[in-house]
Design a protein around this motif. Structure first.
Motif, PDB file in Angstrom:
ATOM      1  N   TYR A 277      73.370  32.082  32.464  1.00 38.20           N
ATOM      2  CA  TYR A 277      73.245  31.773  34.203  1.00 38.20           C
ATOM      3  C   TYR A 277      72.149  30.987  34.091  1.00 38.20           C
TER       4      TYR A 277
ATOM      5  N   LEU B  93      73.020  26.506  36.184  1.00 38.86           N
ATOM      6  CA  LEU B  93      71.953  26.840  37.117  1.00 38.86           C
ATOM      7  C   LEU B  93      71.597  25.466  37.057  1.00 38.86           C
TER       8      LEU B  93
ATOM      9  N   ILE C  42      80.737  28.642  39.527  1.00 35.34           N
ATOM     10  CA  ILE C  42      79.112  28.563  39.609  1.00 35.34           C
ATOM     11  C   ILE C  42      79.092  26.767  40.096  1.00 35.34           C
ATOM     12  N   ASN C  43      80.027  25.679  39.550  1.00 39.20           N
ATOM     13  CA  ASN C  43      79.326  24.188  39.658  1.00 39.20           C
ATOM     14  C   ASN C  43      79.549  24.211  40.677  1.00 39.20           C
TER      15      ASN C  43
ATOM     16  N   CYS D  86      77.860  25.832  43.808  1.00 39.58           N
ATOM     17  CA  CYS D  86      76.670  23.785  44.171  1.00 39.58           C
ATOM     18  C   CYS D  86      77.054  23.824  44.451  1.00 39.58           C
TER      19      CYS D  86
END
Length: 516
Positions: A80, A84, A209-210, A213
């Motif tokens: 993770y 991130l 998550i890409n 963000c």
């Protein structure tokens, strides 16, 4: 059989050897790896990973001094942390995309720009990104995913600085072009890196998550635009990449890229770090080695070979999904939503735009938790279907506004607002992130650089078309514009149903076998 005898019996270069397995407790350490024993010092400390820019302790003596709970926590957050850090590039792209929305009127007033000049400024990010997309695949193949992200960060920082000090259109346009070049590279490399480091059962959520963000970057630009001047906002835009560059030194390089380049020592170490030091990576390591076994550093294919199904099928899917993503009109909506809200009669358009960005973040976070459970195809079909309905709803509201009594206008404004909110939510549910996840999963390793560059170029080309035409189309007819977007979203549903396979729960190597 002793370790030395076992190692000697497996010394043939074509044999499959078990990777480095280091227990975290106890004093006996058995090492079987591609590395020399000299790679680990007498106290059990692995030497710095010079090629990955990271330092990790893997010895039994140090591990025995740690609490098991702390060890487990470190291993669970390792991947993770990697995601991130690289997703700061996606945050940078989102901030770049959202920058023009709250700053339009201030920039036009301060620099005395016409609407056409500002449209050029807004769309130049796509022109720069097209150049970056062409270069992204080859750069990432030659110097690695991390090195490419470092290169991409520099024009982003320089571009924002040029915008912040601009006194006329020359620096303004140059800064936007430079920033576009950087995010054009970033938008290809980040999802590829994430897909290559992720376990098969986590690839969807980590890939999402890409996009999460990215949406956070848009929302932050909208939020800060309510308070900060456009020059201060440009200075703030430098920060994500200024944090990204040092952060890259603390994460490993993509193990699949290392394997493809023949660097099996760092490949093994990178994979072990990503999966945890207590994990047996033998099976996954051997699968990756088989997948890249036919490739080499200088491997290339001829254009005639693209006629083979294993190449043209995934390439067309990637190009199709990334083009339809932009032709849905989403970037035009996000960049000029304040003007769209004004046309719909919504007061406090900037505040409404920030609310739109916040909703997008929430839905993207929800979608991230569903992508590995519901599957890619299901979410894409749901997303495109909802976008079709919501675009048609907004078009209907604008058409009715032209001939309805003025007393109806507030209700029609609410209707168009609801339609836009549902449209953005639907996009965040699937079409925003999943095309990038699928593109990074389905392209064969020997055409990943070429295919990824072409698909990313198609995405930026269609994005440029949308951002250049959005204001002109809205001036022509708001209802007609959203009818066009409705037709594109409906076409996306058909495209996904007919041609896009499900990749949930499959390794990258299993996906490649499907296309053969």
């Amino acid at each position: 059989m002793s370790f030395r005898e076992d190692y000697a019996s497996n010394s043939d270069e074509n044999s499959i050897r078990k990777p480095l397995l280091l227990p975290t407790k106890g004093k006996d350490v058995t090492r079987t790896s591609f590395r020399d024993d000299s790679a680990i010092s007498e106290d059990g400390l692995r030497k710095p990973l010079l090629h990955t820019g990271s330092w990790y302790r893997m010895g039994s003596r140090q591990s025995s001094m740690m609490e098991s709970s702390a060890q487990t926590l470190r291993e669970s957050v390792s991947i993770y942390l990697c995601v991130l850090i690289v997703a700061l590039g996606s945050f940078q792209f989102g901030f770049t995309l959202g920058y023009t929305n709250p700053t339009q009127s201030d920039i036009m007033n301060d620099l005395e720009l016409s609407i056409s000049e500002f449209l050029i400024f807004g769309s130049l990010v796509n022109v720069g990104a097209m150049v970056g997309a062409i270069a992204s695949g080859q750069i990432s193949e030659y110097i690695g995913r991390k090195g490419t992200l470092m290169i991409a960060a520099l024009p982003n920082i320089s571009g924002w600085f040029a915008i912040s000090i601009s006194r006329d259109t020359s620096f303004l346009y140059m800064g936007r072009l430079m920033g576009g070049f950087g995010v054009g590279i970033i938008l290809y490399v980040v999802p590829v890196y994430i897909s290559e480091i992720s376990p098969q059962n986590m690839r969807g959520v980590l890939g999402s998550i890409n996009n999460l963000c990215l949406t956070v970057g848009i929302m932050v630009a909208y939020l800060l635009g309510l308070f900060a001047s456009w020059r201060v906002l440009a200075v703030i835009g430098m920060l994500p990449c200024m944090v990204l560059i040092p952060g890259l030194f603390f994460i490993p390089e993509s193990p699949r890229w290392l394997a493809k380049m023949g660097n099996f020592e760092d490949f093994e170490t990178s994979l072990q770090v990503l999966r945890g030091f207590d994990t047996d990576i033998s099976l996954e390591m051997n699968e990756i080695k088989k997948s890249v076994g036919s490739s080499s550093k200088k491997a290339s294919i001829h254009f005639s070979e693209l006629k083979r199904r294993r190449y043209y099928y995934p390439l067309l899917i990637g190009i199709g999904l990334l083009s339809l993503q932009q032709l849905s009109g989403i970037n035009g909506i996000l960049m000029y939503s304040s003007n769209i809200f004004k046309s719909a009669g919504v007061s406090s358009s900037k505040a409404a735009t920030f609310g739109l960005g916040a909703i997008q973040v929430v839905v993207t976070a929800i979608a991230a938790s569903l992508v590995d459970k519901a599957g890619r195809r299901v979410l894409l079909i749901m997303s495109s279907s909802l976008m079709t309905v919501s675009s048609f709803l907004v078009a209907t509201a604008f058409y009715l506004k032209d001939f309805a009594p003025k007393s109806w206008h507030p209700a029609l404004g609410i209707l168009s607002l609801v339609g836009l909110v549902v449209l953005v939510m639907a996009f965040a549910l699937g079409l925003g992130s999943i095309p990038w996840i699928i593109m990074s999963e389905i392209l064969p390793v020997d055409i990943k650089s070429l295919g990824g560059s072409v698909a990313t170029l198609a995405n930026w080309l269609t994005s440029w078309v949308v951002t250049m035409t959005a204001n002109l189309l809205l001036s022509w007819s708001e209802g007609g514009t959203f009818i066009i977007y409705t037709m594109v979203s409906a076409s996306t549903v058909v495209f996904v149903r007919l041609w896009v396979p499900e990749t949930k729960g499959k390794t990258l190597e299993e996906i490649q076998r499907f296309f053969r």
